[in-house]
Structure formats: C-alpha cells, structure tokens
Design an enzyme around this catalytic site. Structure first.
Site, PDB file in Angstrom:
ATOM      1  N   ALA A 105       0.909  -1.087  -0.146  1.00 15.33           N
ATOM      2  CA  ALA A 105      -0.091   0.049  -0.083  1.00 15.33           C
ATOM      3  C   ALA A 105       0.789   1.239  -0.033  1.00 15.33           C
ATOM      4  CB  ALA A 105      -1.115  -0.100   1.093  1.00 15.33           C
ATOM      5  N   PHE A 106       0.177   2.417  -0.411  1.00 12.69           N
ATOM      6  CA  PHE A 106       1.094   3.507  -0.418  1.00 12.69           C
ATOM      7  C   PHE A 106       1.801   4.103   0.540  1.00 12.69           C
ATOM      8  CE2 PHE A 106      -0.477   7.738   0.775  1.00 12.69           C
ATOM      9  CZ  PHE A 106      -1.687   7.304   1.147  1.00 12.69           C
ATOM     10  N   LYS A 107       1.070   3.646   1.770  1.00 14.54           N
ATOM     11  CA  LYS A 107       1.677   4.302   3.293  1.00 14.54           C
ATOM     12  C   LYS A 107       2.956   3.798   3.360  1.00 14.54           C
ATOM     13  CE  LYS A 107      -2.760   5.100   5.307  1.00 14.54           C
ATOM     14  NZ  LYS A 107      -3.740   4.776   4.267  1.00 14.54           N
ATOM     15  N   ASP A 108       3.391   2.769   2.801  1.00 15.88           N
ATOM     16  CA  ASP A 108       4.952   2.457   2.885  1.00 15.88           C
ATOM     17  C   ASP A 108       5.909   3.585   2.417  1.00 15.88           C
ATOM     18  OD1 ASP A 108       4.731  -0.374   3.550  1.00 15.88           O
ATOM     19  OD2 ASP A 108       4.401  -0.904   1.489  1.00 15.88           O
ATOM     20  N   ALA A 111       5.867   5.982   5.601  1.00 14.44           N
ATOM     21  CA  ALA A 111       6.218   5.356   6.859  1.00 14.44           C
ATOM     22  C   ALA A 111       7.721   5.012   6.861  1.00 14.44           C
ATOM     23  CB  ALA A 111       5.639   4.143   6.938  1.00 14.44           C
TER      24      ALA A 111
END
Ligand SMILES: *Cc1c(COP(=O)(O)O)cnc(C)c1O
Length: 425
Positions: A105-108, A111
């Site tokens: 997911a793009f949150k990688d 984060a």
C-alpha cells in the site's frame, strides 16, 4: 524553512521538531511557512531522472539542513527501494502504482521515509522511543514494516479485532523483533481513544518516550509529494498538464499533491475521490464541513468521517472554499460502483484494481475531458483486498493475482510467532 501550526498559536519549529512532535502543541498541524518555488529548468530536466534523485532534490529545501545531504540520500535510497511505475491503461488515462512496497500500500512510502529520519534524529540518544499507533489496517502494517529492526525504536500497534483483512493482520502480527501488535476487542475508534489517552498522560508519555507516526506527521506527508513529480516525469512531455485523481481518506495524499503543484508542478487540477464517507466532496459542494462517524466500506482505508488533513488544505487556501474549488473537484462512489469498476476495467483491459484504486479510476473517468491526459493514483495492490477482487473477477487466492511479491506469499504462511507478537486487550 520553518514549520508553523495551522492554528497559529505555537512557535515555528524545524523539520526535526515537527517530525518528533507530530502535532503542534496548540492542537494544529504543522505546515511549511512557505513552499519552495522550483525553477522551470527543474521540470525540464526531470525526464529520465530516477525516483531517488527527484526525491532528494524535492526534499532538501523542506529538510533545510536538519539532515546532512549524504544521510538524506541514504534514507531516501533505502525508503524508496521499489518501483513506482506509471502505466497507460486506456488512451490518455494513466495509473501511478504506489503499491510496490513491502506492505502493498502507498503508506509504505511515508512510513519508511519517516522511520529513516527518526532513526537518524535518534542516533545518539541513549533512550528508546516507543511509537504508538492505532490502525484500521494499512497504517499499522506500513509503520510496523517501516520501523522493523530500526535501532532505538519500539512499535506498539492497536487494531480492532475482526475488522482488518487477513493480509493486513499478518503484516503486523508476524514480524516480531521490535514490533508488538495489540488486538483490541472493540472498534478502530476505541483503539484511537486508547492511544490518545496514553499521549495525554504526561508521566506515561515521558516514561515510555512516546511518539506517534500517524498521517498528520510531516515526516509522512513530505515523501508523499515525491511521486507526483516522478509520475509526471514519466508522462514524458513537459508541456503536459494532467488532471490527477487521488482516492482519499485522511487526505494526506492529496495534500502532498497540492504541495507539489504549489512548487510549480504542472497540474490541471485534482479530483478528491472518496467512498460513501463523502464529507469532503460535500464540503466542496456546500461550503459546509460536517464531520460524522465513518461507515464501513470495501475501501476500508478510506473509511474516514473526520479527515485530519482537511485542516491543512483549508489553511493552504485561507479557508476560501471558492478558491479550493478552482483546484479540486469532489467525487464519491459506493461499494456497488466500486465493484462494477473493478469488473469493467478487468473485462476491457485485463488490469486489476483494488477497491481504493477503483474509486480513483472512477473519479478520473468522471472528470477527464477528451484528449487530456489524466493520472489516478493506485494506493493498494489488488492482492491486499483479495476477497473483493475474487468476488468480482473470479480470481481466487492471493497467489493467483498477477504481480504479487513472493515475500507476501511467505508472510501469509507464517503464524503469529508467539504471545509477544500479538496480545489481546
Ligand atoms: C490510507 C489509504 C488511503 C487514503 O489516503 P489518505 O492520505 O488518508 O487520503 C487510500 N488508499 C489506501 C489503500 C490507503 O491505505
């Protein structure tokens, strides 16, 4: 560059302080006091540059010397060690795939960059930092994976029992090392309440050296602007001004896009696409913002009834909704339309969308004029939401969805290692 609070009552801070504090003491969100203006030559030279080179160039004015160039280059090359390809799936209609990181997911992206900066800022501190996060799914896995093995940090994740997908749960319960997952017998809101209570207990916050990694942190927001430049560069023609559609929940992704466009990135406007939790499209229509409890949908990472980053967007436009409307159009789709879009795109093109990206696709289709290029952001790999994808496309099982990384297949086979990995409260 300094970071000031959207509430205007805290003193300006450096990037380092903004990242370590998360939220401003006056309750506002940190935002740059002015955005860098990138020269035309920056954009004419973008084509052919690597994602990492673009990210370093974009980041430097924001970091403003808080991290030396060499360390910054290292953090970025480690954080962005995967591809972010732009693909044309229909004529003039492009998808920017942000989901090739370890948790799909793009949150990688946010984060991992934040974890790298945090580790650097903390490198000479004798004390361990405890990162406490509540998650409805994707944030927890991205933060856990981003901080996995990062020295001097410990991550505690609170998630609601039975409300995250199998892949999501495995992504934070099977890691071990410095990651602990707490399964809460309650809702996401209950998890968030527990986290907030911990932060407002000064003794606990001090004793555990608590820090947050939620989506309001500048350390997560800034890296999300990198791929707008990189996506645009892959269009190849520097005179092209695409329309960009962003599937949104807390609106951090869209805010980062607006920041990129303010620095000079040629964009023809944005579409803010949501599921039925459509408080922002509604705000754009009526000029009135009415937060409300979120409703559960297939695109669960976008089930947000009170999006935190809207404060930053309003701040950027001096709370003038007429000005916001000039740049952002609102769109929303329900679960049925989401499923239809996945089926329709798969049938016509063979491309498989996850439920979040499907809403991005629909929003772009809705507003894209003929003969103009448009980009929608794809925020999750379809394999991460295998249950929905199976129902629509008939492709069953994670392993059969094309293009999923072997590491995730291995992870799915893993059990939660022991009680210290997953505890129930
Ligand atoms: C978090 C998330 C979103 C929403 O992003 P925001 O920045 O909160 O608007 C969309 N899709 C997926 C898959 C996500 O994990």
């Amino acid at each position: 560059m300094k970071y000031i609070s959207t509430n205007g009552k805290s003193r300006p801070v450096t990037f380092r302080e903004a990242l370590l504090q998360g939220q401003a003491p006056d309750g506002g969100l940190y935002f740059p006091d002015s955005l860098p203006q990138l020269p035309d030559t920056f954009f004419s030279d973008l084509a052919g540059k690597s994602l990492q080179d673009i990210a370093v160039a974009v980041a430097k004015p924001y970091i403003n010397g808080d991290i030396p160039d060499e360390a910054l280059e290292h953090i970025i090359s480690k954080a962005l060690s995967f591809v972010i390809p732009l693909k044309e799936i229909e004529r003039d209609l492009y998808v920017l795939e942000l989901f090739h990181g370890p948790t799909l997911a793009f949150k990688d992206i946010g984060a991992r960059f934040m974890a790298g900066c945090m580790a650097w800022f903390n490198r000479n501190e004798g004390r361990e930092v405890t990162i406490l996060v509540a998650t409805s799914g994707d944030t927890g896995s991205a933060v856990a994976n981003g901080f996995l093995g990062v020295e001097g940090t410990r991550v505690i994740i609170l998630y609601p029992k039975g409300k995250v997908s199998e892949v999501q749960e495995k992504q934070f319960t099977t890691l071990g090392h410095n990651i602990t997952a707490l399964e809460v017998n309650g809702t996401f809101d209950d998890c968030q309440k527990l986290v907030k209570t911990a932060f407002t207990d000064p003794e606990l916050a001090h004793r555990l050296n608590l820090s947050s990694a939620n989506s309001i942190n500048m350390g997560r927001l800034l890296p999300q602007s990198f791929y707008y430049y990189y996506g645009w560069s892959q269009l190849g023609d520097r005179h092209v001004k695409p329309l960009i559609c962003v599937p949104s929940g807390n609106f951090g992704n869209l805010t980062a896009g607006l920041m990129a466009s303010r620095t000079g990135l040629p964009v023809d406007g944005f579409v803010a696409a949501t599921n039925v939790n459509r408080v922002v499209p509604e705000y754009l229509e009526t000029g009135i913002f009415t937060p409300r409890p979120s409703v559960q949908t297939f695109s669960n990472a976008m089930d947000v009834g009170n999006p935190s980053n809207l404060t930053r967007i309003m701040y950027m436009y001096n709370h003038n909704v007429k000005e916001i409307r000039k740049n952002i159009q609102g769109f929303s789709a329900d679960d049925e339309q989401t499923m239809e879009a996945i089926a329709d795109v798969y049938a016509r093109t063979g491309y498989i969308l996850d439920p979040h990206s499907a809403i991005g696709y629909l929003g772009l289709k809705h507003f894209l004029p003929e003969d103009r290029p448009g980009i929608f952001l794809s925020t999750a790999h379809p394999a991460k939401f295998g249950e929905v994808v199976k129902e629509v496309t008939g492709i069953s099982g994670y392993r059969n969805i094309p293009g999923n990384p072997a590491t995730t297949t291995r992870m799915l086979k893993k059990r939660e290692k022991n009680d210290s990995d997953k505890q129930r409260i």
